[in-house]
Design a protein around this motif. Sequence first.
Motif, PDB file in Angstrom:
ATOM      1  N   LEU A 176      33.385  39.879  44.742  1.00 15.38           N
ATOM      2  CA  LEU A 176      32.074  39.740  44.123  1.00 15.38           C
ATOM      3  C   LEU A 176      31.985  40.587  42.856  1.00 15.38           C
ATOM      4  O   LEU A 176      31.524  40.125  41.814  1.00 15.38           O
ATOM      5  CB  LEU A 176      30.982  40.134  45.116  1.00 15.38           C
ATOM      6  N   ARG A 177      32.446  41.827  42.928  1.00 17.38           N
ATOM      7  CA  ARG A 177      32.418  42.715  41.770  1.00 17.38           C
ATOM      8  C   ARG A 177      33.214  42.123  40.612  1.00 17.38           C
ATOM      9  O   ARG A 177      32.749  42.054  39.477  1.00 17.38           O
ATOM     10  CB  ARG A 177      32.973  44.092  42.160  1.00 17.38           C
ATOM     11  N   LEU A 231      31.468  38.880  39.318  1.00 15.78           N
ATOM     12  CA  LEU A 231      30.272  39.151  38.517  1.00 15.78           C
ATOM     13  C   LEU A 231      30.651  39.679  37.141  1.00 15.78           C
ATOM     14  O   LEU A 231      30.039  39.291  36.136  1.00 15.78           O
ATOM     15  CB  LEU A 231      29.354  40.148  39.239  1.00 15.78           C
ATOM     16  N   GLU A 232      31.663  40.525  37.090  1.00 13.74           N
ATOM     17  CA  GLU A 232      32.122  41.024  35.785  1.00 13.74           C
ATOM     18  C   GLU A 232      32.619  39.874  34.919  1.00 13.74           C
ATOM     19  O   GLU A 232      32.255  39.760  33.744  1.00 13.74           O
ATOM     20  CB  GLU A 232      33.239  42.057  35.968  1.00 13.74           C
ATOM     21  N   ARG A 274      29.639  37.821  33.702  1.00 17.79           N
ATOM     22  CA  ARG A 274      28.885  38.499  32.639  1.00 17.79           C
ATOM     23  C   ARG A 274      29.594  38.315  31.296  1.00 17.79           C
ATOM     24  O   ARG A 274      28.965  38.022  30.281  1.00 17.79           O
ATOM     25  CB  ARG A 274      28.706  39.979  32.951  1.00 17.79           C
TER      26      ARG A 274
END
Length: 100
Positions: A35-36, A39-40, A43
């Motif tokens: 997820l991290r 999401l990066e 973005r």
Amino acid sequence: MPTISARLPRAEKADLDEVAELLAEDRSTTIRKALREGLETMRFRVAAERYQSNDVSIAEAARIADCSVAEWLAYAHDTHLTSHLSPEDVERDVEEATEL
């Protein structure tokens, strides 16, 4: 830490379990890392799309990507992003960046 739940198709659950095993981690840790990283990536993708379409400045793209202007410029260079920014726009971005 709050708990969330999600429904996954069998194939994605199998992929998740396989990656967790490869990393020698439990499923929750693997989900948090994925997820991290996801999401990066998202973005940066959104920032790149908005920057390419001249909707945002360099400084705003960096804010969307949650990185420094220097990191954004390195990313833009590495991914061959182009923009129709004028020299004045770039100058303004530099001034905004130095104020941060």
